[in-house]
Design a protein around this motif. Structure first.
Motif, PDB file in Angstrom:
ATOM      1  N   GLY A  30       0.806  -1.220   0.000  1.00  0.00           N
ATOM      2  CA  GLY A  30       0.000   0.000   0.000  1.00  0.00           C
ATOM      3  C   GLY A  30       0.837   1.267   0.000  1.00  0.00           C
ATOM      4  N   GLY A  31       2.180   1.123  -0.043  1.00  0.00           N
ATOM      5  CA  GLY A  31       3.046   2.284  -0.172  1.00  0.00           C
ATOM      6  C   GLY A  31       3.850   2.646   1.060  1.00  0.00           C
ATOM      7  N   ALA A  32       3.724   1.886   2.145  1.00  0.00           N
ATOM      8  CA  ALA A  32       4.456   2.209   3.373  1.00  0.00           C
ATOM      9  C   ALA A  32       5.840   1.563   3.392  1.00  0.00           C
ATOM     10  N   ARG A  33       6.739   2.155   4.157  1.00  0.00           N
ATOM     11  CA  ARG A  33       8.041   1.562   4.418  1.00  0.00           C
ATOM     12  C   ARG A  33       7.925   0.780   5.723  1.00  0.00           C
ATOM     13  N   VAL A  34       8.152  -0.521   5.637  1.00  0.00           N
ATOM     14  CA  VAL A  34       7.830  -1.436   6.734  1.00  0.00           C
ATOM     15  C   VAL A  34       9.016  -2.351   7.011  1.00  0.00           C
ATOM     16  N   CYS A  35       9.227  -2.664   8.283  1.00  0.00           N
ATOM     17  CA  CYS A  35      10.209  -3.689   8.649  1.00  0.00           C
ATOM     18  C   CYS A  35       9.586  -4.618   9.678  1.00  0.00           C
ATOM     19  N   ILE A  36       9.696  -5.916   9.437  1.00  0.00           N
ATOM     20  CA  ILE A  36       9.292  -6.928  10.410  1.00  0.00           C
ATOM     21  C   ILE A  36      10.518  -7.271  11.243  1.00  0.00           C
ATOM     22  N   ILE A  37      10.336  -7.422  12.539  1.00  0.00           N
ATOM     23  CA  ILE A  37      11.426  -7.906  13.383  1.00  0.00           C
ATOM     24  C   ILE A  37      10.919  -9.146  14.119  1.00  0.00           C
ATOM     25  N   ASP A  38      11.609 -10.244  13.909  1.00  0.00           N
ATOM     26  CA  ASP A  38      11.190 -11.531  14.459  1.00  0.00           C
ATOM     27  C   ASP A  38      11.807 -11.698  15.841  1.00  0.00           C
ATOM     28  N   THR A  39      11.067 -11.267  16.869  1.00  0.00           N
ATOM     29  CA  THR A  39      11.583 -11.355  18.235  1.00  0.00           C
ATOM     30  C   THR A  39      11.263 -12.692  18.897  1.00  0.00           C
ATOM     31  N   ASP A  40      10.661 -13.592  18.144  1.00  0.00           N
ATOM     32  CA  ASP A  40      10.455 -14.946  18.653  1.00  0.00           C
ATOM     33  C   ASP A  40      11.746 -15.726  18.415  1.00  0.00           C
ATOM     34  N   ILE A  41      12.828 -15.282  19.056  1.00  0.00           N
ATOM     35  CA  ILE A  41      14.157 -15.777  18.697  1.00  0.00           C
ATOM     36  C   ILE A  41      14.476 -17.151  19.267  1.00  0.00           C
ATOM     37  N   ALA A  42      13.581 -17.697  20.092  1.00  0.00           N
ATOM     38  CA  ALA A  42      13.752 -19.090  20.501  1.00  0.00           C
ATOM     39  C   ALA A  42      13.208 -20.045  19.438  1.00  0.00           C
ATOM     40  N   SER A  43      12.328 -19.541  18.584  1.00  0.00           N
ATOM     41  CA  SER A  43      11.773 -20.365  17.505  1.00  0.00           C
ATOM     42  C   SER A  43      11.381 -19.479  16.318  1.00  0.00           C
ATOM     43  N   PRO A  44      12.366 -18.835  15.675  1.00  0.00           N
ATOM     44  CA  PRO A  44      12.077 -17.904  14.578  1.00  0.00           C
ATOM     45  C   PRO A  44      11.545 -18.620  13.350  1.00  0.00           C
ATOM     46  N   GLY A  45      10.751 -17.894  12.542  1.00  0.00           N
ATOM     47  CA  GLY A  45      10.199 -18.554  11.369  1.00  0.00           C
ATOM     48  C   GLY A  45       9.664 -17.648  10.282  1.00  0.00           C
ATOM     49  N   VAL A  46       9.583 -16.325  10.529  1.00  0.00           N
ATOM     50  CA  VAL A  46       8.994 -15.424   9.527  1.00  0.00           C
ATOM     51  C   VAL A  46       9.756 -15.488   8.207  1.00  0.00           C
ATOM     52  N   HIS A  47      11.073 -15.690   8.268  1.00  0.00           N
ATOM     53  CA  HIS A  47      11.910 -15.695   7.061  1.00  0.00           C
ATOM     54  C   HIS A  47      11.465 -16.746   6.052  1.00  0.00           C
ATOM     55  N   VAL A  48      10.873 -17.833   6.540  1.00  0.00           N
ATOM     56  CA  VAL A  48      10.455 -18.931   5.653  1.00  0.00           C
ATOM     57  C   VAL A  48       9.429 -18.449   4.644  1.00  0.00           C
ATOM     58  N   LEU A  49       8.525 -17.562   5.070  1.00  0.00           N
ATOM     59  CA  LEU A  49       7.472 -17.073   4.190  1.00  0.00           C
ATOM     60  C   LEU A  49       8.016 -16.241   3.033  1.00  0.00           C
ATOM     61  N   PHE A  50       9.229 -15.754   3.172  1.00  0.00           N
ATOM     62  CA  PHE A  50       9.850 -14.976   2.101  1.00  0.00           C
ATOM     63  C   PHE A  50      10.884 -15.795   1.331  1.00  0.00           C
ATOM     64  N   GLY A  51      10.826 -17.107   1.499  1.00  0.00           N
ATOM     65  CA  GLY A  51      11.683 -18.002   0.719  1.00  0.00           C
ATOM     66  C   GLY A  51      13.140 -17.972   1.109  1.00  0.00           C
ATOM     67  N   LEU A  52      13.435 -17.569   2.340  1.00  0.00           N
ATOM     68  CA  LEU A  52      14.820 -17.476   2.791  1.00  0.00           C
ATOM     69  C   LEU A  52      15.229 -18.755   3.524  1.00  0.00           C
ATOM     70  N   GLU A  53      16.339 -19.331   3.108  1.00  0.00           N
ATOM     71  CA  GLU A  53      16.900 -20.489   3.788  1.00  0.00           C
ATOM     72  C   GLU A  53      17.818 -20.001   4.911  1.00  0.00           C
ATOM     73  N   PRO A  54      18.041 -20.828   5.939  1.00  0.00           N
ATOM     74  CA  PRO A  54      18.890 -20.399   7.068  1.00  0.00           C
ATOM     75  C   PRO A  54      20.245 -19.846   6.656  1.00  0.00           C
ATOM     76  N   GLU A  55      20.858 -20.450   5.621  1.00  0.00           N
ATOM     77  CA  GLU A  55      22.186 -20.007   5.205  1.00  0.00           C
ATOM     78  C   GLU A  55      22.156 -18.665   4.473  1.00  0.00           C
ATOM     79  N   GLN A  56      20.960 -18.159   4.140  1.00  0.00           N
ATOM     80  CA  GLN A  56      20.827 -16.875   3.447  1.00  0.00           C
ATOM     81  C   GLN A  56      20.592 -15.716   4.407  1.00  0.00           C
ATOM     82  N   LEU A  57      20.506 -15.984   5.686  1.00  0.00           N
ATOM     83  CA  LEU A  57      20.107 -14.941   6.626  1.00  0.00           C
ATOM     84  C   LEU A  57      21.205 -13.933   6.929  1.00  0.00           C
ATOM     85  N   GLY A  58      22.468 -14.326   6.868  1.00  0.00           N
ATOM     86  CA  GLY A  58      23.536 -13.384   7.189  1.00  0.00           C
ATOM     87  C   GLY A  58      23.455 -12.968   8.638  1.00  0.00           C
ATOM     88  N   MET A  59      23.623 -11.649   8.916  1.00  0.00           N
ATOM     89  CA  MET A  59      23.481 -11.149  10.274  1.00  0.00           C
ATOM     90  C   MET A  59      22.012 -11.250  10.709  1.00  0.00           C
TER      91      MET A  59
END
Length: 256
Positions: A30-59
């Motif tokens: 809709g035109g906004a600048r948005v950032c998701i932060i996955d603070t469920d750091i004991a069991s993170p998973g949002v990255h999966v929905l964007f097709g990111l594999e663990p080795e692609q996460l970097g920092m």
């Protein structure tokens, strides 16, 4: 000025991370600048929905919390990964979408569980991220339940959506969380009812929950076989914008 939207549930399995990714994507589309932060750091998973594999996460958020990088260095541009129904880019125009993921390395998760982290540094990271990326919205995917990090996310939120399913265990946990959020004086506090059977009258569900909790229900979302079939492969609002669930999420985004 960056506004903070937190999505939280007392129990796991409510579909919180999936809804977080879709709602944030809808805001960006809709035109906004948005950032998701996955603070469920004991069991993170949002990255999966964007097709990111663990080795692609970097920092990751973990690296920031351990002072290995600045928070903006852990932000991944996932807007270009959003694909429409025909595989075309779904994010066009001024919108932008970033993700600060949690680490998927077993050693990192174990360290977080064992040692915890500096809550004040987390809070400083929220503020720094908004400034560095010039965000309209910072969307926090919280860890289920109530702990120090969750209380921080609730306390600083401009908008808090509490997710629940039509389930007695969810009702009891949500009542506790709702009481805490009210004591913390969250400016806008609403409920999202997810995974409701299509055979149930949604208006009746809404009325019953609003009466029981004395709180506004922002949306009632159906239990969708399409979402189950999708298996977190794509972000639904981008891939299937005309889907009934996508339409509800898009309406939520417009209401923000």
């Amino acid at each position: 000025m960056t506004r903070i939207l937190a999505l939280h549930s007392y129990r796991g399995g409510t579909g919180k991370s999936n809804l977080t990714a879709n709602l944030a994507s809808s805001l960006a589309m809709g035109g906004a600048r948005v950032c998701i932060i996955d603070t469920d750091i004991a069991s993170p998973g949002v990255h999966v929905l964007f097709g990111l594999e663990p080795e692609q996460l970097g920092m990751t958020l973990n690296d920031y919390l351990w002072a290995r990088c600045g928070i903006e260095e852990a932000a991944i541009d996932v807007g270009r990964r959003l694909r429409g129904p025909e595989g075309q880019a779904a994010l066009v125009g001024p919108g932008a979408l970033f993700l600060v993921p949690g680490s998927m390395r077993a050693a990192d998760i174990a360290r977080i569980v064992r040692e915890g982290y500096d809550i004040e540094r987390m809070n400083a990271g929220f503020q720094a991220l908004g400034e560095a990326l010039e965000l309209d919205w910072l969307v926090i995917d919280t860890h289920p339940g109530l702990n120090e990090a969750t209380l921080l996310s609730i306390a600083i939120a401009d908008v808090l959506f509490l997710l629940l399913r039509p389930d007695r265990q969810d009702y009891q946990g949500t009542a506790i969380t709702l009481d805490v959020a009210r004591r913390l004086e969250v400016p806008r506090l609403e409920l999202l009812v997810n995974k409701v059977l299509s055979s149930v009258d949604f208006a009746t569900v809404r009325e019953g929950i609003e009466a029981g909790f004395a709180a506004t229900v922002a949306a009632v979302l159906p239990l969708s076989e399409d979402l189950l079939r999708n298996g977190s492969e794509t972000v639904l609002v981008a891939a299937s914008p005309a889907h009934p669930v996508s339409l509800v999420i898009s309406e939520l985004a417009r209401g923000l």
